[in-house]
Scaffold this active site. Structure first.
Site, PDB file in Angstrom:
ATOM      1  N   LYS A 184       0.799  -1.233   0.000  1.00 14.60           N
ATOM      2  CA  LYS A 184       0.000   0.000   0.000  1.00 14.60           C
ATOM      3  C   LYS A 184       0.830   1.281   0.000  1.00 14.60           C
ATOM      4  O   LYS A 184       0.359   2.322  -0.470  1.00 14.60           O
ATOM      5  CB  LYS A 184      -0.959  -0.005   1.192  1.00 14.60           C
ATOM      6  CG  LYS A 184      -2.018  -1.090   1.084  1.00 14.60           C
ATOM      7  CD  LYS A 184      -3.023  -0.998   2.212  1.00 14.60           C
ATOM      8  CE  LYS A 184      -4.109  -2.055   2.017  1.00 14.60           C
ATOM      9  NZ  LYS A 184      -5.206  -1.894   2.972  1.00 14.60           N
ATOM     10  N   ASP A 204     -10.109   2.328   1.993  1.00 10.13           N
ATOM     11  CA  ASP A 204     -10.096   1.781   3.350  1.00 10.13           C
ATOM     12  C   ASP A 204     -10.514   2.848   4.357  1.00 10.13           C
ATOM     13  O   ASP A 204     -11.271   2.580   5.294  1.00 10.13           O
ATOM     14  CB  ASP A 204      -8.690   1.290   3.722  1.00 10.13           C
ATOM     15  CG  ASP A 204      -8.307   0.015   3.013  1.00 10.13           C
ATOM     16  OD1 ASP A 204      -9.211  -0.770   2.672  1.00 10.13           O
ATOM     17  OD2 ASP A 204      -7.103  -0.203   2.802  1.00 10.13           O
ATOM     18  N   GLY A 256      -0.522  -2.025  14.866  1.00 13.48           N
ATOM     19  CA  GLY A 256      -0.071  -1.899  13.492  1.00 13.48           C
ATOM     20  C   GLY A 256       0.362  -0.492  13.172  1.00 13.48           C
ATOM     21  O   GLY A 256      -0.075   0.479  13.806  1.00 13.48           O
ATOM     22  N   SER A 257       1.236  -0.375  12.157  1.00 10.36           N
ATOM     23  CA  SER A 257       1.686   0.956  11.731  1.00 10.36           C
ATOM     24  C   SER A 257       1.888   1.003  10.224  1.00 10.36           C
ATOM     25  O   SER A 257       2.562   1.888   9.711  1.00 10.36           O
ATOM     26  CB  SER A 257       2.983   1.342  12.456  1.00 10.36           C
ATOM     27  OG  SER A 257       4.002   0.383  12.222  1.00 10.36           O
ATOM     28  N   GLY A 258       1.310   0.033   9.500  1.00 14.32           N
ATOM     29  CA  GLY A 258       1.409   0.012   8.047  1.00 14.32           C
ATOM     30  C   GLY A 258       0.284   0.766   7.372  1.00 14.32           C
ATOM     31  O   GLY A 258      -0.353   1.642   7.973  1.00 14.32           O
ATOM     32  N   GLY A 259       0.035   0.415   6.105  1.00 18.03           N
ATOM     33  CA  GLY A 259      -0.937   1.157   5.317  1.00 18.03           C
ATOM     34  C   GLY A 259      -2.343   1.113   5.867  1.00 18.03           C
ATOM     35  O   GLY A 259      -3.029   2.145   5.940  1.00 18.03           O
ATOM     36  N   MET A 260      -2.825  -0.071   6.276  1.00 22.16           N
ATOM     37  CA  MET A 260      -4.167  -0.159   6.836  1.00 22.16           C
ATOM     38  C   MET A 260      -4.251   0.568   8.162  1.00 22.16           C
ATOM     39  O   MET A 260      -5.234   1.257   8.463  1.00 22.16           O
ATOM     40  CB  MET A 260      -4.582  -1.622   7.008  1.00 22.16           C
ATOM     41  CG  MET A 260      -5.949  -1.801   7.671  1.00 22.16           C
ATOM     42  SD  MET A 260      -7.313  -1.009   6.769  1.00 22.16           S
ATOM     43  CE  MET A 260      -7.690  -2.293   5.580  1.00 22.16           C
TER      44      MET A 260
END
Length: 274
Positions: free
Chosen positions: A70, A106, A129-133
């Protein structure tokens, strides 16, 4: 199913590390119901640049982007819609005559669900979490007025950056956190990998919380969702996220907004074999 595939068929696709049938069933159901000469297919690849070049060269109309692509895909498109630029994360690419414009549906789905479930903005929350989502989730929380939250992520650089972006706290684990709202935006509990079968939050953390929001869509009922339901906690599932963001994608690809009844039929069909 579509029996009229020919040289004029419009093709859309999804790209994920772990492809599922959610998108193929959802989009193809709507194509059939609306008598559209379109086809949707899920793919995986380690060659992201090659895939995006193929989307452009073969004139695929749309490409859904899932973990872990992402953010990496941003340098490969021509334009970012504000929905993607604001959070520096992409989940949808629309190809118009070779011009690739990236969006993030999203964010829309997360915001819609938090509003539909009437989650109080004064709830404390922990977001894993710390990614795209996770970025989509954190920005939706921020924009809805949530202020008392912690980004829980092992990667200090991305975790701190996301926390700073949205005005939340950051720490590496759940130590000392008891939150009203627990949100998982990691692969914990997802089918098909080493995280399969794992709880994204421990039983004590779920017992203390009032709401569990697990964005993992496969399986439809993750171990955490199953446990939360067994003790009568409110839950929001990844399949709900998928359905809402997918209908936004469908509208971007086709210019058609399905009726609520048709949307619900497609969403149910997409979950029926998952």
């Amino acid at each position: 199913m579509n029996t009229k595939i020919n040289k004029d068929t419009t093709i859309c696709m999804s790209l994920a590390a772990r492809p599922t049938n959610f998108g193929t069933r959802f989009h193809n159901y709507l194509y059939d119901a609306l008598d559209l000469n379109c086809l949707y297919k899920a793919f995986t690849s380690k060659d992201l640049a090659g895939v995006i070049a193929g989307v452009r060269a073969l004139n695929f109309r749309g490409c859904a982007i899932s973990m872990p692509f992402k953010e990496e895909v941003i340098t490969l498109v021509d334009e970012l819609d504000p929905s993607a630029a604001a959070i520096n994360s992409v989940n949808t690419i629309v190809n118009t005559d070779g011009h690739l414009k990236a969006y993030n549906t999203d964010y829309i789905a997360i915001s819609t669900l938090l509003t539909q479930y009437a989650i109080p903005t004064d709830f404390s929350f922990a977001l894993k979490g710390s990614g795209g989502m996770a970025k989509a989730v954190a920005c939706a929380l921020r924009d809805l007025g949530f202020t008392n939250g912690v980004i829980v992520g092992r990667n200090e650089a991305s975790g701190r950056a996301l926390a700073d972006l949205c005005g939340f706290k950051w720490q590496t684990d759940m130590s000392g956190i008891e939150a009203d709202l627990l949100i998982n935006a990691t692969p914990l509990g997802m089918s098909g990998g080493i995280e399969e079968g794992k709880l994204c939050f421990c039983e004590h953390e779920i017992e203390h919380a009032q709401v569990l929001f697990d964005v993992v869509a496969i399986p439809a009922v993750t171990p955490a969702v199953q446990f939360a339901k067994s003790i009568n906690k409110s839950v929001i599932t990844g399949s709900e996220v998928f359905a809402i963001q997918a209908v936004e994608q469908f509208q971007l690809y086709t210019g058609i907004k399905p009726s609520q009844e048709l949307f619900e039929q497609a969403a149910a069909y997409s979950r029926s074999e998952c």
